[in-house]
Design a protein around this motif. Structure first.
Motif: not given
Length: 319
Positions: A61-87
């Motif tokens: 759903s992100l714009s090109e500018a949002e993707r270019a900035a890079g993404v950040v997430a907080v996680s106890g484990g699974n969300h971090g894994i998911a974001l890292a792999v899918m990003a």
């Protein structure tokens, strides 16, 4: 509040990026619990949990500018894994903030996928650092306080409604509440007679405390189930749960670990305690609704090592 149209739109967006996980009757759990049980095996999802759904929906759903900035997430484990792999799959630079209580394996997987992992002393500190990095320009992919993420997690409920037989009660684990909010939105639209039950572990009671207080409140965290340890529910997830969920149950860590062992022995799946807590909660549901119940369990993740589970089992005298 998200609706069924939001969940259906998310399903179209993430199709081809995630797995339509199996929905199956479980003879072993049916015998163990004494009522028909159907399982939704999200531990077989890409990255080992349902979190890949919401992370992918948000990234796409992100714009090109949002993707270019890079993404950040907080996680106890699974969300971090998911974001890292899918990003990484979508060629987006990711930063993941985790507390020291997060499983070492989760840190390894996120770093192995190319994410920058920042470790803090506790979950409150992790959320604070995530907020600072967002303010410095990174694009936030929140683990639960985002309607796009919730709609992505809701595709679990969309598939469950389509693929399961008759159900009277569905049990869903709660951390910050993104999964149950999305699943409840989908199931209440498609199967309005089904009761939806949440389950938390003692020491990770963000949603039950919010329900008692009439809104989100900070909670002390002491549960070993790091993947359920949100320091507070959000107003968004609270609104969904208070409107759509029948009741939120709380179980001890020991019973969540026992549930993990029971899932291995009786359902033949290797789950984490965030899913193991479903079994003691299911017993509470059966005590309340009686023997005519037909249970659905969302087996949310399987990112625990054999060493993790055996260590917890020994700690609680379950071996």
């Amino acid at each position: 509040m998200i609706g069924i149209s939001d969940v259906e739109a998310a399903a179209e967006v993430i199709a081809g990026h995630v797995v339509r996980t199996p929905t199956l009757p479980s003879p072993g759990l049916t015998t163990l619990l004494g009522a028909p049980v159907t399982v939704k095996l999200e531990l077989l999802q890409r990255t080992g949990s349902f979190k890949a759904r919401g992370a992918t929906a948000k990234l796409l759903s992100l714009s090109e500018a949002e993707r270019a900035a890079g993404v950040v997430a907080v996680s106890g484990g699974n969300h971090g894994i998911a974001l890292a792999v899918m990003a990484a799959a979508l060629h987006v630079k990711a930063t993941v903030v985790m507390p020291r209580s997060a499983p070492a394996r989760a840190v390894e997987i996120a770093e192995g996928a190319g994410a920058s992992v920042r470790v803090t002393d506790d979950m409150a500190g992790a959320f604070a650092l995530m907020t600072r990095l967002r303010d410095e320009g990174l694009t936030l992919v929140h683990p639960f306080d985002d309607p796009v993420v919730i709609a992505g997690q809701g595709t679990v409920g969309l598939e469950f409604a389509a693929d399961a037989g008759e159900l009277t009660d569905v049990v869903v684990s709660i951390g910050g509440g993104g999964l149950i909010a999305g699943v409840a939105a989908a199931l209440r639209a498609l199967r309005p007679g089904v009761r939806i039950w949440g389950v938390e572990t003692e020491g990770a009671q963000a949603m039950s405390e919010a329900l008692a207080a009439g809104g989100p409140v900070p909670v002390p965290l002491s549960s070993l189930v790091s993947t359920l340890c949100a320091p507070a529910a959000s107003q968004l997830t609270y609104d969904h749960v208070s409107a759509l969920v029948h009741e939120v149950l709380v179980v001890p860590d020991r019973e969540a670990v026992r549930g993990t062992l029971d899932l291995a022995d009786h359902a033949k799946v290797w789950a984490e305690p965030a899913a193991g807590c479903l079994l003691p909660a299911a017993r509470q549901v059966l005590e309340r609704v009686g023997e005519r119940a037909r249970l659905g369990l969302v087996v949310c993740g399987g990112n625990a090592t054999t060493g993790d589970v055996m260590g917890w089992a020994e700690r609680f005298g379950l071996r």
